[in-house]
Every structure is written in structure tokens, then in C-alpha cells.
Design a protein around this motif. Structure first.
Motif, PDB file in Angstrom:
ATOM      1  N   THR A  99      -2.019   9.363  -3.390  1.00 48.29           N
ATOM      2  CA  THR A  99      -2.785  10.366  -2.654  1.00 48.29           C
ATOM      3  C   THR A  99      -4.242  10.356  -3.107  1.00 48.29           C
ATOM      4  O   THR A  99      -4.597   9.758  -4.122  1.00 48.29           O
ATOM      5  CB  THR A  99      -2.203  11.763  -2.884  1.00 48.29           C
ATOM      6  N   PHE A 100      -5.072  11.045  -2.326  1.00 42.12           N
ATOM      7  CA  PHE A 100      -6.492  11.177  -2.694  1.00 42.12           C
ATOM      8  C   PHE A 100      -6.622  11.831  -4.060  1.00 42.12           C
ATOM      9  O   PHE A 100      -7.408  11.389  -4.909  1.00 42.12           O
ATOM     10  CB  PHE A 100      -7.227  11.993  -1.625  1.00 42.12           C
TER      11      PHE A 100
ATOM     12  N   LEU B 146      -5.077   3.496  -0.096  1.00 39.47           N
ATOM     13  CA  LEU B 146      -5.407   3.875  -1.474  1.00 39.47           C
ATOM     14  C   LEU B 146      -4.676   3.013  -2.493  1.00 39.47           C
ATOM     15  O   LEU B 146      -5.185   2.788  -3.600  1.00 39.47           O
ATOM     16  CB  LEU B 146      -5.092   5.357  -1.699  1.00 39.47           C
ATOM     17  N   ALA B 147      -3.486   2.524  -2.137  1.00 34.06           N
ATOM     18  CA  ALA B 147      -2.751   1.646  -3.051  1.00 34.06           C
ATOM     19  C   ALA B 147      -3.530   0.355  -3.292  1.00 34.06           C
ATOM     20  O   ALA B 147      -3.546  -0.176  -4.408  1.00 34.06           O
ATOM     21  CB  ALA B 147      -1.364   1.336  -2.491  1.00 34.06           C
ATOM     22  N   LYS B 148      -4.186  -0.167  -2.260  1.00 35.51           N
ATOM     23  CA  LYS B 148      -4.975  -1.395  -2.427  1.00 35.51           C
ATOM     24  C   LYS B 148      -6.197  -1.145  -3.302  1.00 35.51           C
ATOM     25  O   LYS B 148      -6.611  -2.025  -4.057  1.00 35.51           O
ATOM     26  CB  LYS B 148      -5.406  -1.933  -1.063  1.00 35.51           C
ATOM     27  N   VAL B 149      -6.782   0.029  -3.193  1.00 40.06           N
ATOM     28  CA  VAL B 149      -7.923   0.354  -4.063  1.00 40.06           C
ATOM     29  C   VAL B 149      -7.471   0.392  -5.515  1.00 40.06           C
ATOM     30  O   VAL B 149      -8.137  -0.145  -6.406  1.00 40.06           O
ATOM     31  CB  VAL B 149      -8.558   1.696  -3.650  1.00 40.06           C
ATOM     32  N   LEU B 150      -6.306   1.017  -5.759  1.00 43.90           N
ATOM     33  CA  LEU B 150      -5.781   1.073  -7.127  1.00 43.90           C
ATOM     34  C   LEU B 150      -5.453  -0.329  -7.632  1.00 43.90           C
ATOM     35  O   LEU B 150      -5.739  -0.663  -8.788  1.00 43.90           O
ATOM     36  CB  LEU B 150      -4.543   1.960  -7.170  1.00 43.90           C
ATOM     37  N   LYS B 151      -4.862  -1.160  -6.779  1.00 43.42           N
ATOM     38  CA  LYS B 151      -4.527  -2.529  -7.170  1.00 43.42           C
ATOM     39  C   LYS B 151      -5.771  -3.316  -7.525  1.00 43.42           C
ATOM     40  O   LYS B 151      -5.757  -4.140  -8.439  1.00 43.42           O
ATOM     41  CB  LYS B 151      -3.761  -3.216  -6.035  1.00 43.42           C
TER      42      LYS B 151
END
Length: 416
Positions: free
Chosen positions: A293-294, A340-345
Motif C-alpha cells: 500500500t501507499f 508499488l511492488a515494482k517500486v519496492l523491488k
């Protein structure tokens, strides 16, 4: 938006690694041949058989009661076995097997005596006791050579084949795994290993469990990979059906491929651990991943601002404000393939927080550069955003967000 990979690759012909036997710095491209020759000279005998294949499955029979010997932590010798002596590989393997067996029994005794039932707490304890060598995650490359590792070279294009060959050749699975991808210069301080396990788990699921390929002879090495990934902060092997998990841990006479999978798991004692500490089965049970989540990603990627009141801090906050707006658009699906998962990855090499959390907490930093492409360092879980040089202006919002899209959609850029 479509983006071609942007990769800044160091010349691997110039990267060196210290030989564990003669302690000389050897080029990575020559390391495999050197280790074979060097190990032959030092020990005269070199076995390529992995530890779990040498032991019989009966050596890990589940105890009906705990051993009468005192398995307290104080009685256990150091997990690391010296390799600069004249012991043969067989003698060393026997000692390793016995030590691992005692360590596992000690972990079971400890968790039973102290009523530790949370699988996360159990995993944290057994990771501390079983994994040895170099730390799993390092903050910088200054300590890269502190502690022994299992160094492997794998090919992204044929990852399953090269990974199976490399893992099968390892003789002591307790050591921290150090992963090098062909033709990539990233030094593994923790990031490449996590990426390796994440991709490998996805590929294993697609090829071997969707549907199950019973005829394959690869399940023993798959079991080893499952155990390694669990213990070394990799992706959890939640890729089997509940029926298969029940057969794996409960059925007295399972199918042959399940026996092979058990044998691989028990190369690090995991079959015995799950049978003795049943809550560990949670690590294998398929569940829906918790969406990023954000709030979650902004909590994980905390910004490191310059001194309060400085012009630099004001510039950084302008960039951060734009980044937050971009994250909200990604969270709502308005940035195409970016979520958002790709940003974290991009920053950490994983799309969800590991079950034991991040050893090095993710962070967001700022730097003055000409390019507005974000960069990432997955070894230290850091995302870097650009502050315009010399007090310059940020690009228009659409242009800046396109830079973000280009980076976060890319498979490799930033995963260094």
C-alpha cells in the motif's frame, strides 16, 4: 510504457574474489578453474557430492523423544569448520553432518522448552544457529570478504539449469550464498541473492508445480533450494498445493518425487524441523500476498533529508513531494505497468517485505546528478532520487514521471 533495459555493467574481467584455500585474489572469470586446482592441491581429495546425498535419509529419522545427550547451545562447537588442514572431504562431511544434526536437535529442544510456537520466531532462531560464514546482508563492500561464502555463477537466460548445477555442487549448504550473474558486475552483499531466489522460485513453480512433473529427477535439488531460500532471507516456497504439502510432511509412503523433495529439504534438516515444530508448515502454505500500500511503501522507504532549513533540504522536499504524487498514481493503476511492488523491488530486489523483515531497513536518498532516472542499490535497500544540480529546476511533471516509469518498468536497472 515500454522501456529497454538500462544496465551499467562493470567489466567482470577485472573483478577479483579471494580464494578460500590459498587466499590469493583471483579473477572471477578464472575462479572456478582455480578453485578446482587449488582445492586438489590442498586436500588431495575433492568430492562434488552435496552433503545431503552422502547422508542417508535414515540419519534424519524423526525422534520420538529428544536425545539424552545435552544439546544445549553451550556444548556446540563453532559451526564453521576449518578447511586449511589435511582432513579428507569424507571426514569433513561426517563432522558437518553430525554438527548439523546436533544443532537441529538443539533448536528443537530450545523451542519446545521455551514454548516458541510463532514460525517467525522459530525461523529467526534456527537461522541464527544454522547459517554460518559471512553475514547475510552487508552495508558496504568494505567487509565483503569477511566470512566464508558459497560463491556461485548463474546465467539469467538459463537460470534453472545453471542454478541446479551450482547448488548441486555445493558441499556445505550452511554457508551464506554469494550469487554472481553472468556478465554482471554487481557484488552480492545480499541483493543479488534475494533476486536470485525470487526469480528461481517463480521459475520452479511454473516448470515443476504448475502442474506437478512427477517424472522429474530434479526434486532433490529443488528441496535444497527451498531450504536455502527460507534460511537465507529469500522467497518462501509457497508454491505447492495443500494436498502436496500434506503428502510432503505427513504421508508415511509418499510418491518418489516427494521423497526426493524431502531429502533435499533435510540437507539442512528442514523436514525434521517441520515435523518436530509443526507451526513451521506456515512457511510452505500458499497464501495471498499482502499488497503493498501507499502507507506501507512510504513507511519502508523513509527519506533521508539534508540539514533542517538548508536550501538542499528544500530542494529535496520538492522532489519527494513529486515522488509521493507518483506513488499515489502507481497505487491507483494510472502508471501503466508500474505498481508499488515494482517500486519496492527496484530498491530492495523483492516485491514484498521478507518474513523476517529487512536486515538493512530500506531508505530513500537524494543526490545531485544530471539524469533524473532513479537509481537503486538492492544490497543496501536504497532508492536514490535526483535533485537538480546547482539549484536548477525540476523537469515538468509529465517528463519526470516518465523517467520514473522508465526506471521502475525496467527488469535490471537499479538492481545493482
Amino acid at each position: 510504457m515500454s522501456a529497454s533495459p538500462v544496465v551499467q555493467i562493470a567489466n567482470t574481467s577485472e573483478i577479483k574474489e579471494k580464494c578460500r584455500f590459498c587466499e590469493k585474489d583471483i579473477l572471477i572469470t578464472d575462479l572456478r578453474d582455480h578453485l578446482k586446482d587449488c582445492d586438489d592441491n590442498v586436500q588431495n581429495v575433492q568430492s562434488t557430492e552435496p552433503f545431503a546425498e552422502i547422508q542417508s535419509t535414515s540419519s534424519f529419522n524423526l525422534p520420538t523423544e529428544f536425545d539424552s545427550v545435552d544439546n544445549s547451545d553451550e556444548d556446540l562447537p563453532p559451526l564453521h569448520l576449518a578447511r586449511n588442514n589435511n582432513e579428507t572431504t569424507t571426514e569433513m562431511t561426517g563432522q558437518t553432518e553430525d554438527l548439523l544434526k546436533r544443532t537441529i536437535n538443539s533448536c528443537i529442544d530450545f523451542c519446545t522448552e521455551h514454548k516458541v510456537t510463532d514460525p517467525v520466531d522459530i525461523l529467526r532462531h534456527i537461522q541464527e544457529k544454522i547459517v554460518c560464514g559471512r553475514d547475510l546482508d552487508l552495508s558496504d563492500d568494505a567487509t565483503t570478504n569477511d566470512g566464508e561464502t558459497n560463491f556461485i555463477l548463474v546465467d539469467r537466460d538459463t537460470l534453472l539449469q545453471s542454478a541446479f548445477e551450482e547448488i548441486t555442487a555445493l558441499t556445505d549448504l550452511r554457508l551464506t550464498l554469494q550469487v554472481q550473474f553472468y556478465e554482471e558486475g554487481a557484488v552480492d552483499l545480499g541483493g543479488p541473492r534475494k533476486e536470485f531466489f525470487a526469480i528461481l522460485m517463480r521459475d520452479i513453480k511454473q516448470k515443476y508445480f504448475d502442474p506437478v512433473k512427477e517424472w522429474s529427477k530434479d526434486y532433490e535439488v529443488i528441496g535444497k533450494i527451498f531450504a536455502l531460500s527460507i534460511l537465507q532471507n529469500g522467497a518462501l516456497p509457497r508454491i505447492m498445493t495443500t494436498d502436496l504439502i500434506e503428502e510432503l510432511f505427513e504421508t508415511e509412503e509418499p510418491r518418489q518425487f516427494v521423497k526426493d523433495l524431502r531429502r533435499g529439504l533435510d540437507s539442512l534438516g528442514f523436514y525434521q524441523l517441520v515435523r518436530s515444530l509443526p507451526s513451521l508448515i506456515h512457511l510452505f502454505t500458499p497464501i495471498q500476498p499482502t499488497p503493498i500500500t501507499f502507507k506501507k511503501i512510504t513507511t519502508l522507504l523513509k527519506p533521508e533529508f539534508a540539514a533542517e532549513g538548508s536550501n538542499r533540504m528544500k530542494a529535496e522536499k520538492k522532489v519527494y513531494s513529486k515522488f509521493l504524487k507518483y506513488l499515489r498514481e502507481a497505487a491507483s493503476g494510472r502508471r501503466g505497468d508500474v505498481n508499488l511492488a515494482k517500486v519496492l523491488k527496484f530498491a530492495t530486489s523483492v516485491e514484498e517485505e521478507p518474513i523476517l523483515g529487512f536486515t538493512l531497513h530500506p531508505s530513500l536518498h537524494f543526490s545531485e546528478r544530471k539524469s533524473h532516472l532513479p537509481t537503486g542499490n538492492t544490497c543496501i535497500n536504497r532508492l536514490m532520487l535526483t535533485v537538480p544540480e546547482n539549484g536548477g529546476k525540476l523537469p515538468e511533471e509529465d517528463v519526470l514521471f516518465n523517467f520514473f516509469d522508465y526506471a521502475f518498468c525496467n527488469a535490471y536497472y537499479g538492481l545493482q
